[in-house]
Structure formats: C-alpha cells, structure tokens
Motif scaffolding. Structure first.
Motif, mmCIF file in Angstrom:
data_model
loop_
_atom_site.group_PDB
_atom_site.id
_atom_site.type_symbol
_atom_site.label_atom_id
_atom_site.label_comp_id
_atom_site.label_asym_id
_atom_site.label_seq_id
_atom_site.Cartn_x
_atom_site.Cartn_y
_atom_site.Cartn_z
ATOM 1 N N ASP A 1 -10.324 0.329 11.149
ATOM 2 C CA ASP A 1 -10.303 -0.247 9.804
ATOM 3 C C ASP A 1 -10.832 -1.673 9.920
ATOM 4 O O ASP A 1 -10.760 -2.278 10.990
ATOM 5 N N ASP B 1 -15.786 -2.067 11.578
ATOM 6 C CA ASP B 1 -16.373 -1.813 10.270
ATOM 7 C C ASP B 1 -17.010 -0.425 10.272
ATOM 8 O O ASP B 1 -17.710 -0.075 11.228
ATOM 9 N N ALA B 2 -16.773 0.323 9.213
ATOM 10 C CA ALA B 2 -17.332 1.676 9.130
ATOM 11 C C ALA B 2 -18.853 1.661 9.166
ATOM 12 O O ALA B 2 -19.479 2.633 9.582
ATOM 13 N N HIS C 1 -2.552 11.512 -3.867
ATOM 14 C CA HIS C 1 -3.141 10.974 -2.637
ATOM 15 C C HIS C 1 -2.723 11.832 -1.431
ATOM 16 O O HIS C 1 -3.551 12.203 -0.602
ATOM 17 N N TYR D 1 0.823 -1.226 0.000
ATOM 18 C CA TYR D 1 0.000 0.000 0.000
ATOM 19 C C TYR D 1 0.858 1.277 0.000
ATOM 20 O O TYR D 1 0.656 2.182 -0.804
ATOM 21 N N THR E 1 -10.553 9.087 4.435
ATOM 22 C CA THR E 1 -10.125 9.304 3.046
ATOM 23 C C THR E 1 -10.148 7.981 2.279
ATOM 24 O O THR E 1 -9.654 6.959 2.756
ATOM 25 N N GLY F 1 -11.456 3.867 8.398
ATOM 26 C CA GLY F 1 -10.821 3.243 7.225
ATOM 27 C C GLY F 1 -9.398 3.775 7.113
ATOM 28 O O GLY F 1 -8.966 4.222 6.058
#
Ligand SMILES: C[S@@+](CC[C@H](N)C(=O)[O-])C[C@H]1O[C@@H](n2cnc3c(N)ncnc32)[C@H](O)[C@@H]1O
Length: 249
Positions: A81, A109-110, A36, A26, A126, A59
């Motif tokens: 996340d 979890d969002a 980004h 990542y 983001t 996240g």
C-alpha cells in the motif's frame, strides 16, 4: 519494513494525506459495510486460492482482503500500500493474530510495483487500483509478476467517473451510484460511515484523485496486457461493483 518515502507527485501526496486521515476510522466506516465484505468474499472465491500459493494484495489498506485470503487457504500474502498509516494498522493486526510467517506488509505504489517476474500465483486488489491514473503499465506489470497459471482478481466499482466534470451525464451517473452507496453506508455503519463515504463520493464527483473506469475498460486493459480468459461477475448485493478474474496462460 514500513518506511516513509517521499515519492510521487502532488496528486499522489494528496492521496496519501487522504488515506492517512481515513486510516483510523477505515474499519468503522467502509470496513463496516456488508457490501464491501461481499466484494472481498467474491474476489477471494473467484481467485480460488490454494494451499501453498503466494499472493500479492495491492492497495491492501488495513488488510481486510488479505485476512480473508489467509482464512480461505494455507497461503501466504505480501500486502502493499502507498499509505504507511494504513499499513501500520494492518501490521498491528498481523502481530495480534500471530500471522507474521504468512503475511508481510510493504510500502509500495501500485503504479511502480517492484517484484520480479513470475513470482505470484494470485495478484488481488479491491477498491484500490482505480486510484492509479495510467493503468496499462500497471496491468502489464501485474501480468509479468504472475506465474503461468496465475490469476489477477480485481474487485472494484464498475463505473466510469473519468471525463469532464462539466458533463451532466457524468454527474448523473456518479449521483446514481452514490444514492445506493450512501444509503448502504448509513444502514451498515451509521452516520460516521455515511459522512466518510459522502466525502469519498465528492472525490469521485470532482475527479479528485479517483480515476474509476468501467469493467469493459478493465477487461480490455487485461487483454492488451496479455491475459487469456477473463471472467466478470457482478456483486449480487450491488451490481455497480464487480469482480474480474483474468488468467495468465
Ligand atoms: C479503499 S482502500 C481499500 C483497502 C483494501 N483493499 C480493502 O478493500 O479494504 C484503498 C487503499 O488503496 C491505497 N492506495 C491508493 N492509491 C494507491 C497506490 N497508487 N498505490 C498503492 N496503494 C494505493 C490506499 O492507501 C488505501 O489503503
């Protein structure tokens, strides 16, 4: 602190497998793209963090946004996340940089945030929340966990990728975005970043775990959730990406 929970639907499990596989490269792929970092910087700037404030990063991935908040103010961040592999990478950074007192990672979890009402000054996210299909309950929850005077700062792609994959207009829209996105990936991160962002793009093209909506839709969701003034700002480097800041009166 970081547990491995067996929750969620088949789609969620597939998304977690995808991010598990991405976690190790990542920071060498999306994390190398100037676009980004410009998005993260704009999100931090518009969220206006102050010393002593408590921030939730939803996240958080490998922690790129959280680290920028911690640099901008003497604040503390809870970072969540759904990928324990992403969190493990971030946790190592927290330890190496001796940030344990200011940053905490949690697997969550969002779509089912489990925080009490009125406990954060800023909720920031983001390029993560477009993965949540049913967005309104999540935005309502974000509204509730913010204190009065709190800000929701969202940085993401301003593009509706939902809809039928057989719709040629939709295909053109996503391809248009990918033309610039993939060129930037190659320029900033080389072939490895290009390859990763190409695979990512395919997921947008085929609606495979990506539910990106445009920012007028995000603004509407914020209004429905009860947020007051809502400001939108495009990224100078790539106008397809925007930051929204919604205020809780
Ligand atoms: C593209 S990364 C963004 C990471 C970081 N916010 C950044 O800007 O560099 C997307 C992150 O969202 C996480 N994610 C995807 N769906 C999620 C969900 N439903 N709940 C929590 N995190 C999720 C992924 O695991 C991944 O770490």
């Amino acid at each position: 602190m970081i547990s491995s929970k067996a929750y969620g639907s088949k789609q969620k499990r597939e998304a977690r497998r995808w991010f598990k596989e991405w976690s190790n490269d990542y920071d060498r792929t999306l994390g190398k793209m100037a676009r980004h970092h410009a998005l993260l910087d704009l999100a931090v700037k518009l969220a206006r963090p102050k010393d002593g404030e408590q921030i939730l990063d939803v996240g958080c991935g490998t922690g790129l946004l959280t680290l920028k908040f911690l640099k901008a103010a003497d604040c503390s961040v809870t970072a969540v996340d759904s990928s324990c592999e992403m969190l493990a990478i971030f946790q190592k950074k927290i330890e190496t940089l001796r940030l344990k007192r200011r940053a905490t990672c949690k697997e969550q979890d969002a779509a089912s945030l489990s925080f009490q009402d009125n406990c954060f000054d800023i909720v920031a996210s983001t390029v993560a929340l477009h993965h949540v299909k049913d967005k309104l309950p999540m935005v309502k929850k974000i509204f509730r966990i913010l204190r009065s005077g709190g800000r929701f700062a969202l940085g993401d792609i301003d593009l509706d990728t939902t809809g039928r994959i057989t719709d040629p207009k939709r295909l053109r829209r996503v391809m248009d975005y990918l033309k610039d996105e993939l060129t930037m990936a190659l320029e900033d991160g080389g072939p490895e970043a290009l390859s990763r962002m190409f695979d990512n793009g395919k997921k947008h093209l085929f609606n495979d775990g990506e539910y990106a909506v445009d920012f007028s839709r995000w603004a509407n969701l914020c209004k429905q959730a009860g947020f007051g003034p809502i400001a939108l700002r495009p990224l100078r480097e790539f106008k397809r990406f925007k930051v929204l800041v919604a205020y809780k009166a």
